[in-house]
Write a protein that holds these residues in place. Sequence first.
Motif, mmCIF file in Angstrom:
data_model
loop_
_atom_site.group_PDB
_atom_site.id
_atom_site.type_symbol
_atom_site.label_atom_id
_atom_site.label_comp_id
_atom_site.label_asym_id
_atom_site.label_seq_id
_atom_site.Cartn_x
_atom_site.Cartn_y
_atom_site.Cartn_z
ATOM 1 N N GLN A 153 0.861 -1.586 -0.141
ATOM 2 C CA GLN A 153 -0.012 0.501 -0.065
ATOM 3 C C GLN A 153 0.725 1.570 0.288
ATOM 4 N N LEU A 154 2.058 1.106 -0.110
ATOM 5 C CA LEU A 154 2.590 2.315 -0.235
ATOM 6 C C LEU A 154 3.119 3.037 -1.362
ATOM 7 N N LYS A 155 3.075 1.793 -2.548
ATOM 8 C CA LYS A 155 3.262 2.236 -3.662
ATOM 9 C C LYS A 155 2.393 3.457 -4.720
ATOM 10 N N ASP A 184 6.611 7.275 10.392
ATOM 11 C CA ASP A 184 6.564 7.426 8.634
ATOM 12 C C ASP A 184 4.214 7.509 8.383
ATOM 13 N N PRO A 185 3.940 9.207 8.295
ATOM 14 C CA PRO A 185 2.693 9.207 8.690
ATOM 15 C C PRO A 185 1.429 7.964 7.512
ATOM 16 N N GLU A 186 2.181 8.087 6.112
ATOM 17 C CA GLU A 186 1.799 7.304 5.305
ATOM 18 C C GLU A 186 0.996 4.990 5.986
ATOM 19 N N TRP A 187 2.154 5.235 6.583
ATOM 20 C CA TRP A 187 2.275 3.705 6.911
ATOM 21 C C TRP A 187 1.588 4.480 7.930
ATOM 22 N N LEU A 188 1.329 4.862 9.361
ATOM 23 C CA LEU A 188 0.579 4.578 10.362
ATOM 24 C C LEU A 188 -0.740 4.624 9.609
ATOM 25 N N ASN A 210 -5.854 1.653 8.785
ATOM 26 C CA ASN A 210 -7.159 1.744 7.909
ATOM 27 C C ASN A 210 -6.731 -0.228 7.369
ATOM 28 N N THR A 211 -5.577 -1.253 7.737
ATOM 29 C CA THR A 211 -5.863 -2.065 7.636
ATOM 30 C C THR A 211 -6.002 -3.395 8.618
ATOM 31 N N PHE A 234 -6.323 -0.091 -0.365
ATOM 32 C CA PHE A 234 -5.804 0.406 0.855
ATOM 33 C C PHE A 234 -5.203 2.165 1.293
ATOM 34 N N ARG A 235 -4.204 1.947 0.129
ATOM 35 C CA ARG A 235 -3.433 3.207 -0.172
ATOM 36 C C ARG A 235 -4.030 4.065 0.380
ATOM 37 N N PRO A 236 -3.576 5.079 1.993
ATOM 38 C CA PRO A 236 -5.208 5.359 1.759
ATOM 39 C C PRO A 236 -5.014 7.466 2.368
#
Length: 386
Positions: A169-171, A295-299, A304-305, A334-336
Amino acid sequence: NNGEKKAKIAVVGCSHGEMDAIYETMALIEEKKGYKFDLLICCGDYQAVRNHGDLPHMSIPPKYRSLQTFYKYYSGEKKAPVLTLFIGGNHEASGFLCELPNGGWVAPNIFYMGFANCIQFAGLRIAGLSGIYSHGDVEFSHYERPAFAERDVKSAYHVRNVDMFRLRQLKAANNDKLSNPIDIMLSHDWPGGIPDFGDSAWLFKKKDLFEADHKSGKLGNPALMKLIYDCRPRYYLAAHLHIKFAALVPHKGSGSERPQPTRFLSLDKPIPGRQFMQALEINVASDAKMELSYDPEWLAILKNTDLLTTADKTKIVLPDRIGSVPCVYDRKDFRPTAEEMEEITKLGDLTIKTDTFKHTAPPLKEDTSEAKNVPPSAYYHNPQSA
Ligand code: 5GP
Ligand code: MN
């Protein structure tokens, strides 16, 4: 001024509990290069053994079953001279690491990434996956292990699909064809297929059993090449196979317009004369702080997962699974979203505080014969059942 400076990063393959030897080697390199390292990255088989109670939780042949040197850094007898970041491999104090599923400090200045993580160092995004691939466990949850029985010792370090799904989802966004969303990606075992992107003839000559395993798809984790193509890390660092090997994975694009290729490097184990350490110098912003932050995106992805995790032993059906299984989730991707990122912004400063390390087991002051007689149950702390 948009100036840049270089973050100096030392990388090792397997650590095998040789913290003293690794820091001594770094000091020699520092002397030769005339600079100080800002970060040490260890790619698994770290062996964060706090005391004799942790040894039964480590899968390892009897002749290698030893405290090694980490316990001195746990007790405070020594302090890691450089900020140290590590992922898990297949030889770990797995009971201890299970206390930190999303990562945390295992000793002052030594940070474990957890089962999977993406954190930032000096603005560089570092994603990591602990453990090694095993077909039999990959679909399962990370389940609670109240007693940490013998079979748990092995399954604890097996990679899970849910963690690789989270990392995918970090893509980059669909319309972003050029960026490298991740700077550095770490795993203990190799992405299956990676020998094809380097000098495989040389590799197979050096390690004659690798060729057959590679051809039958058994060398490494078969899901990791997809992760490389999705996240396009600039560097990919690994270990496990006890040989230095480099490869270059190009990414799709048109003409000269394409993301930077992924530079893969795997290093040897820490014994004298072997190539187990590599210095990397990576440009960062001139005002970048040489410290870790979430990392904000990882949080946002962890949040969300969260519906994909459970403490029960059960197979997890992933939302992007293709096949006959009905999709029970209302999204596959599930990319934020912007709203999910907004929630994370409200958390404020995401710097990882350096003073939050706590002992969860009695530190071993001295390795005496009485110290060996403590049952593991006296040490193993299971936060899930606490
Ligand atoms: P560890 O240090 O994790 O116990 O084991 C690593 C050793 O196992 C290395 O010597 C590595 O070459 C070998 N190894 C790990 N995975 C494979 C594999 O898939 N095929 C072969 N032939 N050897 C492997
Ligand atoms: Mn290994």
